[in-house]
Write a protein that holds these residues in place. Structure first.
Motif, short mmCIF file in Angstrom:
data_model
loop_
_atom_site.label_atom_id
_atom_site.label_comp_id
_atom_site.label_asym_id
_atom_site.label_seq_id
_atom_site.Cartn_x
_atom_site.Cartn_y
_atom_site.Cartn_z
N GLU A 121 0.81 -1.21 0.00
CA GLU A 121 0.00 0.00 0.00
C GLU A 121 0.85 1.27 0.00
O GLU A 121 0.38 2.32 -0.41
CB GLU A 121 -0.91 0.01 1.22
N VAL A 122 2.10 1.16 0.47
CA VAL A 122 2.93 2.35 0.67
C VAL A 122 4.02 2.48 -0.37
O VAL A 122 4.34 3.59 -0.82
CB VAL A 122 3.57 2.32 2.08
N VAL A 123 4.62 1.37 -0.79
CA VAL A 123 5.82 1.39 -1.62
C VAL A 123 5.52 0.83 -3.01
O VAL A 123 4.85 -0.20 -3.15
CB VAL A 123 6.94 0.57 -0.95
N ALA A 124 6.03 1.51 -4.05
CA ALA A 124 5.87 1.04 -5.42
C ALA A 124 6.68 -0.25 -5.63
O ALA A 124 7.76 -0.42 -5.06
CB ALA A 124 6.34 2.11 -6.40
N GLU A 125 6.16 -1.15 -6.45
CA GLU A 125 6.81 -2.45 -6.66
C GLU A 125 8.23 -2.28 -7.20
O GLU A 125 9.14 -3.04 -6.86
CB GLU A 125 5.97 -3.29 -7.64
N ASN A 126 8.45 -1.27 -8.04
CA ASN A 126 9.77 -1.04 -8.64
C ASN A 126 10.56 0.04 -7.89
O ASN A 126 11.37 0.76 -8.48
CB ASN A 126 9.63 -0.66 -10.11
N TYR A 127 10.32 0.17 -6.59
CA TYR A 127 11.00 1.17 -5.77
C TYR A 127 12.51 1.14 -6.02
O TYR A 127 13.13 0.08 -6.09
CB TYR A 127 10.69 0.91 -4.30
N HIS A 128 13.12 2.35 -6.08
CA HIS A 128 14.55 2.49 -6.37
C HIS A 128 15.19 3.28 -5.22
O HIS A 128 14.85 4.43 -4.99
CB HIS A 128 14.73 3.24 -7.70
N ASP A 129 16.13 2.63 -4.51
CA ASP A 129 16.74 3.23 -3.33
C ASP A 129 18.21 3.54 -3.59
O ASP A 129 18.98 2.67 -4.02
CB ASP A 129 16.62 2.27 -2.14
N HIS A 130 18.60 4.79 -3.32
CA HIS A 130 19.98 5.24 -3.49
C HIS A 130 20.60 5.45 -2.10
O HIS A 130 20.18 6.34 -1.37
CB HIS A 130 20.04 6.55 -4.27
N ASP A 131 21.56 4.62 -1.75
CA ASP A 131 22.23 4.72 -0.45
C ASP A 131 23.73 4.68 -0.70
O ASP A 131 24.25 3.68 -1.22
CB ASP A 131 21.81 3.55 0.45
N PRO A 132 24.47 5.76 -0.38
CA PRO A 132 25.91 5.80 -0.67
C PRO A 132 26.69 4.70 0.05
O PRO A 132 27.83 4.40 -0.33
CB PRO A 132 26.33 7.20 -0.20
N ALA A 133 26.10 4.10 1.08
CA ALA A 133 26.79 3.02 1.79
C ALA A 133 26.74 1.70 1.02
O ALA A 133 27.49 0.78 1.33
CB ALA A 133 26.18 2.84 3.18
N ASN A 134 25.86 1.60 0.03
CA ASN A 134 25.73 0.38 -0.77
C ASN A 134 26.46 0.53 -2.10
O ASN A 134 26.39 1.58 -2.74
CB ASN A 134 24.25 0.07 -1.04
N GLU A 135 27.14 -0.53 -2.50
CA GLU A 135 27.86 -0.49 -3.78
C GLU A 135 26.89 -0.37 -4.95
O GLU A 135 27.19 0.25 -5.97
CB GLU A 135 28.72 -1.74 -3.94
N GLN A 136 25.73 -0.98 -4.82
CA GLN A 136 24.71 -0.93 -5.86
C GLN A 136 23.40 -0.44 -5.28
O GLN A 136 23.10 -0.68 -4.11
CB GLN A 136 24.50 -2.31 -6.49
N ASP A 137 22.63 0.27 -6.12
CA ASP A 137 21.32 0.72 -5.67
C ASP A 137 20.43 -0.49 -5.37
O ASP A 137 20.56 -1.56 -5.98
CB ASP A 137 20.65 1.58 -6.74
N VAL A 138 19.52 -0.29 -4.44
CA VAL A 138 18.53 -1.32 -4.11
C VAL A 138 17.29 -1.05 -4.96
O VAL A 138 16.69 0.03 -4.87
CB VAL A 138 18.18 -1.27 -2.61
N ILE A 139 16.93 -2.00 -5.81
CA ILE A 139 15.82 -1.80 -6.74
C ILE A 139 14.80 -2.92 -6.57
O ILE A 139 15.15 -4.10 -6.59
CB ILE A 139 16.33 -1.76 -8.20
N GLY A 140 13.55 -2.55 -6.40
CA GLY A 140 12.48 -3.51 -6.25
C GLY A 140 12.12 -3.74 -4.79
O GLY A 140 12.96 -3.61 -3.90
N MET A 141 10.86 -4.08 -4.56
CA MET A 141 10.40 -4.22 -3.19
C MET A 141 11.06 -5.38 -2.47
O MET A 141 11.37 -5.30 -1.28
CB MET A 141 8.87 -4.37 -3.16
N ASP A 142 11.31 -6.49 -3.16
CA ASP A 142 11.94 -7.64 -2.52
C ASP A 142 13.34 -7.28 -2.04
O ASP A 142 13.74 -7.64 -0.93
CB ASP A 142 11.99 -8.83 -3.48
N ALA A 143 14.10 -6.58 -2.89
CA ALA A 143 15.45 -6.16 -2.50
C ALA A 143 15.39 -5.18 -1.33
O ALA A 143 16.23 -5.23 -0.43
CB ALA A 143 16.16 -5.53 -3.70
N MET A 144 14.38 -4.31 -1.33
CA MET A 144 14.23 -3.35 -0.23
C MET A 144 13.95 -4.08 1.08
O MET A 144 14.51 -3.74 2.13
CB MET A 144 13.09 -2.38 -0.56
N ARG A 145 13.12 -5.10 1.03
CA ARG A 145 12.81 -5.86 2.24
C ARG A 145 14.06 -6.56 2.78
O ARG A 145 14.25 -6.65 4.00
CB ARG A 145 11.72 -6.88 1.94
#
Length: 235
Positions: A121-145
């Motif tokens: 209900e809150v997060v888009a399925e293809n959510y894209h997260d940019h975190d400088p602490a991660n080598e790669q961006d976190v993309i998708g709800m499963d990866a975010m979880r």
């Protein structure tokens, strides 16, 4: 997409109209799909009123209009008006209040505290997260979880929202994070220490209010120092 209907009417029987609106809410309790309504009076004409009614979607508004209570109240409302009311249907393309609420819910979901909507209900399925602490961006709800589970397995934590600023579809949040180090985090065994961290995040929301993207900046170095993971810089 959020839907809003403007009901424009003229009446010199406002007190009766107001009681009728209260009756509508009472009779349709548990069935009415409107999430919010505001009634305004024209400062230049005290017989001119506009009601603004908000629905989660156009489909929900149609479902509301098909209720028998709605049809009955509409006929009684027309009888109280000086002339036939007009209706304006609007798809909401920008709702900063909704976006702020969605982002606050996201921070709640990250910590897993309180009664909250579901991730879907809150997060888009293809959510894209940019975190400088991660080598790669976190993309998708499963990866975010999975990213969230890494933090939860290491800490029992909460976010405190200090400030929120909205600009079109972007929400900037200044936050404080407080946690207890209860499990392994990046190879550091649980210490039981109380730790804190500050940061700011910009989120982008879609028209439907779901959070679609995030850019994080936070004091991770300070967190690691509190966990005793850093050398004392030669001291």
């Amino acid at each position: 997409m959020t839907f809003v209907q403007l009901i424009d009417c003229k009446t010199r029987r406002f007190d009766e109209m107001n009681r009728l609106m209260d009756t509508w809410v009472e009779q349709a309790k548990g069935h009415r799909t409107a999430t919010h309504s505001v009634l305004g009076k024209d400062r230049a004409d005290d017989s001119h009123f506009i009601e603004i009614v908000e629905f989660p979607s156009y489909e929900e508004a149609l479902r509301n209009s098909s209720l028998p209570e709605t049809d009955k109240i509409f006929r009684e409302m027309v009888a109280l008006c000086d002339e036939m009311p007009t209706f304006t249907d609007l798809d909401v393309v920008r709702d900063e209040r909704l976006y702020k609420s969605s982002v606050r819910n996201l921070f709640g979901l990250l910590a897993g505290k309180g009664e909250l909507p579901s991730w879907d209900e809150v997060v888009a399925e293809n959510y894209h997260d940019h975190d400088p602490a991660n080598e790669q961006d976190v993309i998708g709800m499963d990866a975010m979880r999975r990213e969230v589970e890494m933090w939860r397995s290491g800490f029992d934590f909460v976010f405190t929202i200090e400030d929120q600023i909205a600009d079109v579809d972007r929400i900037c949040t200044r936050w404080t994070w407080n946690g207890t180090h209860t499990g392994d985090f990046m190879g550091i065994p649980a210490t039981g220490r109380q730790v804190t961290m500050t940061g700011m995040t910009i989120h982008r929301c879609r028209d439907d209010g779901k959070v679609a993207e995030g850019w994080w900046q936070y004091d991770r170095l300070g967190l690691m120092a509190q966990l005793g993971a850093l050398d004392p810089l030669g001291l």
